[in-house]
Design a protein around this motif. Structure first.
Motif, PDB file in Angstrom:
ATOM      1  N   ALA A   1      33.431   0.181  96.165  1.00  0.00           N
ATOM      2  CA  ALA A   1      32.403   0.572  97.120  1.00  0.00           C
ATOM      3  C   ALA A   1      33.016   1.304  98.310  1.00  0.00           C
ATOM      4  CB  ALA A   1      31.640  -0.663  97.596  1.00  0.00           C
ATOM      5  N   ALA A   2      34.158   0.820  98.789  1.00  0.00           N
ATOM      6  CA  ALA A   2      34.826   1.471  99.915  1.00  0.00           C
ATOM      7  C   ALA A   2      35.268   2.884  99.555  1.00  0.00           C
ATOM      8  CB  ALA A   2      36.031   0.637 100.354  1.00  0.00           C
ATOM      9  N   ALA A   3      35.774   3.065  98.341  1.00  0.00           N
ATOM     10  CA  ALA A   3      36.174   4.407  97.908  1.00  0.00           C
ATOM     11  C   ALA A   3      34.967   5.339  97.865  1.00  0.00           C
ATOM     12  CB  ALA A   3      36.838   4.329  96.537  1.00  0.00           C
ATOM     13  N   ARG A   4      33.831   4.833  97.390  1.00  0.00           N
ATOM     14  CA  ARG A   4      32.627   5.667  97.342  1.00  0.00           C
ATOM     15  C   ARG A   4      32.151   6.054  98.733  1.00  0.00           C
ATOM     16  NH1 ARG A   4      31.222   1.603  93.204  1.00  0.00           N
ATOM     17  NH2 ARG A   4      31.562   2.590  91.153  1.00  0.00           N
ATOM     18  N   GLU A   5      32.462   5.218  99.737  1.00  0.00           N
ATOM     19  CA  GLU A   5      32.060   5.509 101.109  1.00  0.00           C
ATOM     20  C   GLU A   5      33.090   6.326 101.875  1.00  0.00           C
ATOM     21  OE1 GLU A   5      29.080   4.949 102.592  1.00  0.00           O
ATOM     22  OE2 GLU A   5      28.504   4.433 100.542  1.00  0.00           O
ATOM     23  N   GLY A   6      34.187   6.713 101.196  1.00  0.00           N
ATOM     24  CA  GLY A   6      35.118   7.632 101.843  1.00  0.00           C
ATOM     25  C   GLY A   6      36.534   7.148 102.021  1.00  0.00           C
ATOM     26  N   ALA A   7      36.841   5.900 101.644  1.00  0.00           N
ATOM     27  CA  ALA A   7      38.218   5.431 101.782  1.00  0.00           C
ATOM     28  C   ALA A   7      39.114   6.138 100.771  1.00  0.00           C
ATOM     29  CB  ALA A   7      38.287   3.919 101.586  1.00  0.00           C
ATOM     30  N   ASP A   8      40.290   6.548 101.223  1.00  0.00           N
ATOM     31  CA  ASP A   8      41.270   7.215 100.358  1.00  0.00           C
ATOM     32  C   ASP A   8      42.328   6.249  99.846  1.00  0.00           C
ATOM     33  OD1 ASP A   8      40.168   9.844 100.996  1.00  0.00           O
ATOM     34  OD2 ASP A   8      41.116   9.573 102.959  1.00  0.00           O
ATOM     35  N   ILE A   9      42.546   5.161 100.577  1.00  0.00           N
ATOM     36  CA  ILE A   9      43.589   4.187 100.280  1.00  0.00           C
ATOM     37  C   ILE A   9      42.975   2.798 100.382  1.00  0.00           C
ATOM     38  CG2 ILE A   9      45.829   3.273 101.001  1.00  0.00           C
ATOM     39  CD1 ILE A   9      46.277   5.981 102.458  1.00  0.00           C
ATOM     40  N   ILE A  10      43.195   1.988  99.366  1.00  0.00           N
ATOM     41  CA  ILE A  10      42.710   0.606  99.383  1.00  0.00           C
ATOM     42  C   ILE A  10      43.916  -0.322  99.462  1.00  0.00           C
ATOM     43  CG2 ILE A  10      41.495  -1.197  98.129  1.00  0.00           C
ATOM     44  CD1 ILE A  10      39.663   1.021  99.159  1.00  0.00           C
ATOM     45  N   ALA A  11      43.941  -1.154 100.487  1.00  0.00           N
ATOM     46  CA  ALA A  11      45.000  -2.152 100.635  1.00  0.00           C
ATOM     47  C   ALA A  11      44.428  -3.519 100.320  1.00  0.00           C
ATOM     48  CB  ALA A  11      45.562  -2.132 102.053  1.00  0.00           C
TER      49      ALA A  11
ATOM     50  N   THR B   1      39.337 -10.761  99.804  1.00  0.00           N
ATOM     51  CA  THR B   1      38.430 -11.899  99.611  1.00  0.00           C
ATOM     52  C   THR B   1      39.150 -13.144  99.124  1.00  0.00           C
ATOM     53  OG1 THR B   1      37.959 -11.461  97.278  1.00  0.00           O
ATOM     54  CG2 THR B   1      36.652 -10.250  98.904  1.00  0.00           C
ATOM     55  N   GLY B   2      40.355 -12.987  98.569  1.00  0.00           N
ATOM     56  CA  GLY B   2      41.041 -14.093  97.922  1.00  0.00           C
ATOM     57  C   GLY B   2      40.821 -14.114  96.425  1.00  0.00           C
ATOM     58  N   ASP B   3      39.788 -13.416  95.961  1.00  0.00           N
ATOM     59  CA  ASP B   3      39.416 -13.392  94.546  1.00  0.00           C
ATOM     60  C   ASP B   3      39.527 -11.959  94.055  1.00  0.00           C
ATOM     61  OD1 ASP B   3      38.111 -13.325  92.078  1.00  0.00           O
ATOM     62  OD2 ASP B   3      36.515 -14.701  92.703  1.00  0.00           O
ATOM     63  N   ILE B   4      40.454 -11.676  93.142  1.00  0.00           N
ATOM     64  CA  ILE B   4      40.669 -10.313  92.693  1.00  0.00           C
ATOM     65  C   ILE B   4      39.392  -9.724  92.088  1.00  0.00           C
ATOM     66  CG2 ILE B   4      41.545 -11.048  90.440  1.00  0.00           C
ATOM     67  CD1 ILE B   4      42.628  -7.941  92.508  1.00  0.00           C
ATOM     68  N   TYR B   5      38.571 -10.578  91.463  1.00  0.00           N
ATOM     69  CA  TYR B   5      37.350 -10.070  90.838  1.00  0.00           C
ATOM     70  C   TYR B   5      36.248  -9.772  91.857  1.00  0.00           C
ATOM     71  CZ  TYR B   5      39.632 -11.319  86.498  1.00  0.00           C
ATOM     72  OH  TYR B   5      40.522 -11.393  85.452  1.00  0.00           O
ATOM     73  N   GLU B   6      36.384 -10.290  93.075  1.00  0.00           N
ATOM     74  CA  GLU B   6      35.509  -9.890  94.175  1.00  0.00           C
ATOM     75  C   GLU B   6      36.088  -8.682  94.916  1.00  0.00           C
ATOM     76  OE1 GLU B   6      32.508 -10.949  94.977  1.00  0.00           O
ATOM     77  OE2 GLU B   6      32.491 -12.406  93.341  1.00  0.00           O
ATOM     78  N   ASP B   7      37.412  -8.610  94.970  1.00  0.00           N
ATOM     79  CA  ASP B   7      38.052  -7.463  95.621  1.00  0.00           C
ATOM     80  C   ASP B   7      37.690  -6.148  94.927  1.00  0.00           C
ATOM     81  OD1 ASP B   7      39.338  -9.107  97.424  1.00  0.00           O
ATOM     82  OD2 ASP B   7      41.258  -9.095  96.371  1.00  0.00           O
ATOM     83  N   ILE B   8      37.612  -6.176  93.608  1.00  0.00           N
ATOM     84  CA  ILE B   8      37.427  -4.925  92.849  1.00  0.00           C
ATOM     85  C   ILE B   8      36.137  -4.203  93.229  1.00  0.00           C
ATOM     86  CG2 ILE B   8      36.934  -4.054  90.521  1.00  0.00           C
ATOM     87  CD1 ILE B   8      39.206  -5.916  89.534  1.00  0.00           C
TER      88      ILE B   8
END
Length: 529
Positions: free
Chosen positions: A176-186, A164-171
């Motif tokens: 949410a992505a991890a809860r939906e099944g992502a194993d790795i966040i880039a 997003t450009g904003d670390i506080y929006e990225d978090i």
């Protein structure tokens, strides 16, 4: 996911290809070990604990290295003149020294007396060692968390990008992505950061087309993923980019803050950011030594070649680059499980038998590097904005990954050619991945292409072209006096990008080492202490 062993390839040819990789790589390693760069020296000072920036956000490590370079050069290493200055009471500590140096209030010298030089080097070693020890503790902390929480039960690991450009929006997006099944966040890096010859300081909220890679951003995202990992009962891995002009520093910060993967290709910055080849190879060797120590998996960038060159005609250049990345990675101390070599699903889908060729290319990579966690990249070049066709293409990409035993699968977005993905786009993409893997993940056990069929024949052809190219690179007469690999890069062999070794960004930050060069970080990394 098990690794398929379904290709019948020329074993002697594979051995010859690796022999060529070593022959091409050794002169480059010799060049890397005989040079240093401003970023290598800054990374060493970061290991000694120097951080922070002035009111204009210029890091103190930049000020200090620039002051040493201006007065005595960096060919001796910066730590000897820096700790000599501290021993001469030019300043009470490293931070104050950097601040005074930025104002031109410090005199640096190379100690002429052997005893003085030895004492400065010992002091530098004592200052840098705690940084290396912190990296060791972070690696142990990762192992402990994985042992307690566990790894994902299935392969490939699902890799998803936030930016997003904003670390506080990225978090929250990452959680949410991890809860939906992502194993790795880039956390994709802000556009253009690879061309900055400094690392921004602190938490950032203004990145364009990505978020700045900073130590504080690393720390914040690592803590957030640890939190959601405890909630989910599995360890969530974090990725960022160790590339560009500050490759060694970003690798060091990643080790200090326990990142798990770093994009770290030996030629990407040369080809696609016009960074000087010598600067790149010097920096990448140090960065990979850090990765090896930190237990970080690298991701290489072969997929990028197929965005500027045709994925069918240039398939063999991907294989050559994979072999070179393997050689350079292992020479720097990386193990097979850390070699996330790249390849991609980028053949024009309108071509007849395009999916069969994709299977052949994916199987070839899997066969050549059976113990490496290959990173399989989704279609981008031929995504048109037709989100329905794009969603189907991503489904075929996921199916190819399931059939060929890929290790790391980057989630493709049907809106790739339209917009930066929304959370809803990511959710649909993850549903696509889950459906394919749940319904067809076991195909890796059943998929056995005929011995002399289309897929086997295509894989052999690509391997043969790769060996022929490496033969030609190894034996072509040098026209510029450079090593064969540097000559090939200058000629546009990879990605149709011509990058001469005497041009490109960052060349002014390279220096040939003097006979008395000293770097305690390099000593500790190479000796494993």
């Amino acid at each position: 996911m098990s690794t398929p062993k379904v290709l019948e390839l020329d074993r002697a040819g594979i051995r010859r290809a690796r022999s060529h990789a070593a022959r091409l790589g050794k002169p480059v390693v010799a060049m890397a070990t005989s040079h240093t760069t401003v970023s290598v020296e800054r990374a060493t000072l970061r290991l000694a604990g120097l951080s922070g920036a002035d009111h204009e956000r210029v890091p103190w490590v930049n000020h200090l290295v620039d002051a040493v370079r201006d007065q005595v050069g960096i060919e001796h290493g910066v730590t000897t003149p820096v700790w000599d200055a501290l021993r001469r009471d030019e300043a009470p500590d490293l931070l104050t020294l950097a601040q005074k140096a930025s104002a031109g209030a410090v005199t640096f010298q190379i100690p002429e007396q052997k005893g003085e030089a030895t004492r400065a080097r010992r002091a530098a070693m004592a200052a840098v060692r705690p940084g290396i020890r912190r990296i060791d503790r972070q690696r142990a902390a990762r192992d402990k968390q994985i042992a307690r929480l566990g790894d994902p039960k299935q392969r490939p690991w699902i890799y998803l990008i936030v930016a997003t450009g904003d670390i506080y929006e990225d978090i929250p997006q990452a959680q949410a992505a991890a809860r939906e099944g992502a194993d790795i966040i880039a956390v994709i890096r802000s556009t253009g950061q690879s061309l900055l010859d400094y690392v921004p300081e602190g938490a950032t909220r203004e990145g364009f087309a990505g978020t700045y890679a900073t130590q504080e951003n690393f720390r914040l995202m690592r803590a957030a993923l640890d939190e959601v990992g405890k909630e989910l009962g599995r360890y969530i891995r974090l990725v960022n980019y160790a590339s560009g002009l500050c490759m060694p520093e970003i690798a060091t910060l990643a080790g200090l803050e326990r990142l798990d993967m770093m994009l770290n290709d030996s030629m990407y910055g040369i080809l696609f950011r016009d960074i000087n080849p010598i600067r790149t190879f010097v920096d990448q060797r140090f960065s990979r030594q850090i990765h090896a120590r930190a237990g970080i998996i690298i991701n290489t960038g072969e997929d990028n070649y197929l965005t500027t060159a045709d994925a069918v005609d240039a398939a063999h250049t991907v294989t050559v680059s994979q072999l070179m990345n393997e050689y350079f990675g292992k020479e720097a101390g990386l193990e097979d499980w850390q070699l996330g070599l790249g390849h991609a699903f980028e053949i024009n889908p309108d071509l007849p038998d395009s999916f069969r060729m994709e299977l052949a290319h994916a199987l070839l990579a899997r066969h050549l590097f059976p113990n490496a966690p290959l990173k399989w990249m989704p279609p981008t070049k031929h995504m048109t904005g037709d989100i329905f066709k794009g969603y189907l293409l991503d489904g075929f990409f996921n199916l190819a990954g399931a059939m060929t035993g890929q290790s790391i699968l980057l989630v493709g977005m049907m809106t790739e050619a339209v917009v930066t993905p929304f959370l809803s786009d990511r959710d649909l993409a993850l549903q696509n991945v889950r459906y394919v893997l749940n319904s067809a993940g076991g195909l890796v056990e059943d998929f056995h292409p005929p011995r002399d069929g289309f897929i086997q024949t295509r894989a052999r052809h690509v391997l043969g072209e790769a060996i022929a190219l490496m033969d030609e690179m190894s034996t072509r007469p040098p026209t510029r006096g450079w090593s064969p690999l540097l000559e090939a890069i200058a000629d546009g062999t990879f990605g149709h990008m011509k990058r001469p070794a005497d041009q490109g960004k960052g060349l002014e930050g390279v220096a040939r080492k003097a006979d008395d060069y000293d770097n305690p970080a390099t000593t500790l990394l190479e000796e494993g202490k």
